[in-house]
Design a protein around this motif. Structure first.
Motif, PDB file in Angstrom:
ATOM      1  N   CYS A 448      57.371   5.541  14.832  1.00  0.00           N
ATOM      2  CA  CYS A 448      57.601   6.834  15.473  1.00  0.00           C
ATOM      3  C   CYS A 448      58.794   7.472  14.771  1.00  0.00           C
ATOM      4  O   CYS A 448      59.907   6.932  14.804  1.00  0.00           O
ATOM      5  CB  CYS A 448      57.882   6.650  16.965  1.00  0.00           C
ATOM      6  N   TYR A 483      48.939   7.725  21.641  1.00  0.00           N
ATOM      7  CA  TYR A 483      50.270   8.167  22.052  1.00  0.00           C
ATOM      8  C   TYR A 483      50.423   8.054  23.567  1.00  0.00           C
ATOM      9  O   TYR A 483      49.522   8.421  24.317  1.00  0.00           O
ATOM     10  CB  TYR A 483      50.509   9.619  21.636  1.00  0.00           C
ATOM     11  N   THR A 484      51.590   7.557  23.988  1.00  0.00           N
ATOM     12  CA  THR A 484      51.957   7.568  25.399  1.00  0.00           C
ATOM     13  C   THR A 484      53.306   8.268  25.528  1.00  0.00           C
ATOM     14  O   THR A 484      54.310   7.820  24.961  1.00  0.00           O
ATOM     15  CB  THR A 484      52.069   6.138  25.958  1.00  0.00           C
ATOM     16  N   SER A 521      60.228  10.323  25.974  1.00  0.00           N
ATOM     17  CA  SER A 521      59.891   9.323  24.961  1.00  0.00           C
ATOM     18  C   SER A 521      58.432   9.442  24.549  1.00  0.00           C
ATOM     19  O   SER A 521      57.589   9.946  25.299  1.00  0.00           O
ATOM     20  CB  SER A 521      60.131   7.902  25.492  1.00  0.00           C
ATOM     21  N   THR A 523      55.559   6.721  22.729  1.00  0.00           N
ATOM     22  CA  THR A 523      55.215   5.410  22.182  1.00  0.00           C
ATOM     23  C   THR A 523      53.922   5.547  21.397  1.00  0.00           C
ATOM     24  O   THR A 523      52.924   6.043  21.922  1.00  0.00           O
ATOM     25  CB  THR A 523      55.052   4.367  23.298  1.00  0.00           C
ATOM     26  N   ASP A 525      50.910   3.777  18.889  1.00  0.00           N
ATOM     27  CA  ASP A 525      50.276   2.468  18.692  1.00  0.00           C
ATOM     28  C   ASP A 525      48.966   2.655  17.942  1.00  0.00           C
ATOM     29  O   ASP A 525      48.342   3.717  18.008  1.00  0.00           O
ATOM     30  CB  ASP A 525      50.013   1.812  20.053  1.00  0.00           C
ATOM     31  N   ASP A 536      53.548  -1.378  18.381  1.00  0.00           N
ATOM     32  CA  ASP A 536      53.860  -0.058  18.887  1.00  0.00           C
ATOM     33  C   ASP A 536      55.309   0.296  18.534  1.00  0.00           C
ATOM     34  O   ASP A 536      56.132  -0.576  18.284  1.00  0.00           O
ATOM     35  CB  ASP A 536      53.647   0.010  20.397  1.00  0.00           C
ATOM     36  N   THR A 538      58.536   3.327  19.518  1.00  0.00           N
ATOM     37  CA  THR A 538      58.958   4.341  20.487  1.00  0.00           C
ATOM     38  C   THR A 538      60.163   5.105  19.956  1.00  0.00           C
ATOM     39  O   THR A 538      61.064   4.525  19.340  1.00  0.00           O
ATOM     40  CB  THR A 538      59.325   3.690  21.830  1.00  0.00           C
ATOM     41  N   CYS A 539      60.158   6.427  20.171  1.00  0.00           N
ATOM     42  CA  CYS A 539      61.350   7.233  19.904  1.00  0.00           C
ATOM     43  C   CYS A 539      61.619   8.117  21.121  1.00  0.00           C
ATOM     44  O   CYS A 539      60.691   8.475  21.853  1.00  0.00           O
ATOM     45  CB  CYS A 539      61.202   8.060  18.634  1.00  0.00           C
ATOM     46  N   SER A 540      62.888   8.466  21.364  1.00  0.00           N
ATOM     47  CA  SER A 540      63.282   9.157  22.595  1.00  0.00           C
ATOM     48  C   SER A 540      64.318  10.230  22.316  1.00  0.00           C
ATOM     49  O   SER A 540      65.059  10.185  21.328  1.00  0.00           O
ATOM     50  CB  SER A 540      63.857   8.161  23.610  1.00  0.00           C
TER      51      SER A 540
END
Length: 622
Positions: A448, A483-484, A521, A523, A525, A536, A538-540
């Motif tokens: 990400c 994407y989540t 955020s 996530t 995958d 996976d 994640t970036c925030s």
């Protein structure tokens, strides 16, 4: 009092059934007459508006009876009953309860059925007469399903006398608004054979099994003989006939002839067809959807269940207000697609699959989807009827990577019906299967790279748009990333979520109403290709919201009672999934008119605007 009048009543006790309770669609009785039709019906309590007791015997399967009983002291649920007066005593063959369609089949469960003789004291309102026969139905809380039918016969109470004048149906459940019944059909004793549940046509994959079933009622021991294309099938002499390894030569027309040892005229079922298709490669694909409403997840389009009845839990449904409803199925790899079969809803709302476009895409050398097929269907506002067989589209395309079905038009063109809802999508052809595509990496390779967050124009609470930038080291294999997105308020942990394993868009929107510090955020995958690898990423980003909605967290007062779990404070909790639900049912004790909520802002404000947010899972008309 009339009990056993002739030999036919005694003979009825020798009926051979598949069970004492038979469930199925409309009975195809030869020469049988519903003696309950048009007969008067009384109810022991109040009923909703037009949902009258007489609807139980009006011959209309759309109308139904709906008690007003909500379980309160004034409208008790337990013991509520309907009673049908047949005007005379009859020797009965069956009592059949038909469930309502479109909603709430669980409201016809756990009831008692009684038959009373024609000897009650009409001058005494407490007199019921002699109880000839009684049984309980579905005391385990099960139900017959949307539009389902429960058939009751004498064997349910073999010690009783299956005859009388009055038939009473009593609620044994503590659940409110029970029982709701579309129709009660009552048939007198007959020495004829009747088919309760007709066989249905079947579409199966090559080398899979196919089963035809029939349910029938009649005197004596029933015998069955199945036919294919007019010829007897050797050894096919049961109520069910199964082909365990269907091949193209098994395609054809099937029917069954039912006879008995009492000399009744044989009865022939409807003729149904068996279609044998290729392999359904949609089964190991991944489905995504523009929005989700009423728990109509996109994965239900490829779960193998073609049932078109929404309460059975296998139908997709886009959300309220979606301007462009669509469903996509991403195949496991480039595939040859021979044909596509669409199964529509059958319980209601079939018009939600009208004026739609079907597109097929293939991936180019850079893994970008390229349109290779596009066609519009039912642009005359008709829709496919798929009660027994699907609507089939011949494709004959190589290298297909995904299929997209999209509604055309606008919400204004289809008021209240601009949704996309499907029971099943089958894609027949040849392509890679799980395990055939590539070797998954031993460790994570998804990245990400960052988020772009666009706040509302005025800042503060409102709609925040989020875009994620991502990559995968195996992009030369055309990996599909999911994407989540989440937005978490750090003060109390309240979290909004968009997307998941079946969401392939790198964009999302959040309607953030409450002030505070929000952690947004994404996530990313590639689980659709490598489900067993923890790869996976994640970036925030942090967002401060410190002004705007002055109602957030303030106290709310309601003028009447509310359903448990739906407190008035839900109106100002900043959570769009919680809601309030008045208990007012329109009765004298729970009036609807003038019910109100009131919010105390604690202080005086110059108010710019007041915004009311509707619930999104059902019932926006409320």
């Amino acid at each position: 009092m009339k009990k056993f009048n002739d030999w036919k009543t005694w003979a009825f006790f020798s009926f051979c059934l598949f069970g004492v309770l038979l469930i199925g669609p409309n009975i195809q009785g030869q020469g049988r007459e519903n003696i309950a039709f048009g007969k008067p019906v009384t109810a022991s309590g109040d009923l909703w508006g037009a949902q009258l007791a007489g609807n139980l015997t009006d011959g209309d399967l759309v109308t139904f009876g709906h008690p007003l009983n909500d379980g309160t002291e004034f409208q008790p649920t337990l013991g509520f009953f309907y009673e049908i007066d047949l005007d005379d005593e009859f020797d009965l063959g069956s009592i059949e309860l038909l469930n309502r369609t479109g909603c709430c089949p669980e409201r016809l469960t756990n009831v008692q059925i009684d038959i009373y003789a024609d000897d009650r004291d009409l001058g005494d309102p407490e007199s019921t007469g002699t109880l000839n026969w009684t049984t309980d139905l579905r005391i385990d809380g099960s139900h017959s399903g949307d539009g389902g039918r429960d058939v009751l016969t004498s064997e349910l109470d073999p010690e009783g006398f299956f005859n009388g004048r009055y038939v009473r149906i009593t609620n044994l459940s503590g659940a409110p608004y029970n029982p709701q019944i579309a129709e009660v059909e009552i048939y007198s004793f007959s020495d004829e054979i009747a088919i309760i549940d007709q066989p249905t046509s079947s579409v199966v994959e090559l080398e899979s099994s196919a089963t035809f079933n029939v349910n029938a009622i009649g005197p004596g021991e029933l015998a069955y003989q199945w036919f294919k294309d007019g010829s007897e099938i050797a050894g096919a002499n049961e109520a069910s006939y199964t082909i365990s390894n269907a091949m193209p030569e098994d395609e054809g027309d099937y029917y069954v002839v039912i006879s008995n040892d009492e000399g009744s005229a044989p009865v022939t079922s409807e003729t149904v067809t068996l279609t044998v298709t290729g392999v359904n490669i949609a089964r190991w694909g991944v489905a995504s959807q523009s929005t989700v409403g009423w728990d109509g997840l996109p994965s239900k389009a490829i779960d193998g269940n073609t049932s078109g009845v929404f309460p059975e839990g296998s139908i997709t449904h886009t959300g309220q207000g979606d301007p462009t409803p669509w469903l996509e199925i991403h195949l496991f790899g480039p595939s040859f697609v021979e044909s596509i079969a669409l199964w529509n809803r059958t319980d209601c709302c079939s018009e939600r699959l009208t004026n739609f476009k079907l597109s097929a895409f293939a991936l180019d050398e850079s893994c970008n989807p390229q349109l290779i097929f596009e066609e519009t269907y039912f642009d005359d506002n008709t829709f496919p009827v798929t009660t027994e067989t699907p609507f089939t589209i011949e494709l004959e395309e190589e290298g297909v990577s995904s299929i997209r079905i999209e509604r055309l038009g606008t919400p204004e063109d289809y008021p209240g019906q601009f949704f996309l809802s499907l029971a099943e999508v089958q894609i027949f052809g040849e392509g890679p299967e799980p395990g055939d595509v590539q070797e998954c990496p031993a460790e994570g390779d998804t990245h990400c790279l960052g988020l772009t967050i666009t706040p509302p124009e005025e800042g503060g609470p409102g709609t925040y748009s989020v875009t994620a930038e991502a990559s995968d080291d195996d992009n030369d294999g055309c990996v599909q990333l999911s994407y989540t997105f989440t937005a978490e308020r750090l003060e109390d942990g309240f979290t909004l979520t968009v997307g998941g394993p079946e969401y392939f868009q790198n964009e999302a929107e959040f309607n953030i109403l409450g002030p505070g510090t929000w952690k947004i955020s994404a996530t990313v995958d590639d689980e659709s290709l490598c489900p067993d690898v923890a790869d996976d990423a994640t970036c925030s980003e942090m967002v401060e919201i410190d002004h705007g909605n002055v109602a957030f967290g303030k106290e709310v007062f309601a003028s009447g009672e509310l359903w448990a779990g739906f407190p008035a404070s839900n109106l100002t909790d900043g959570n769009l999934t919680t809601l309030t639900h008045p208990l007012n049912n329109g009765s004298l004790e729970q009036p609807t008119l003038d019910f109100f909520f009131e919010i105390d802002l604690v202080d005086s404000y110059e108010i710019d605007r007041i915004e009311l947010v509707n619930r999104d899972n059902c019932c926006p008309e409320r």
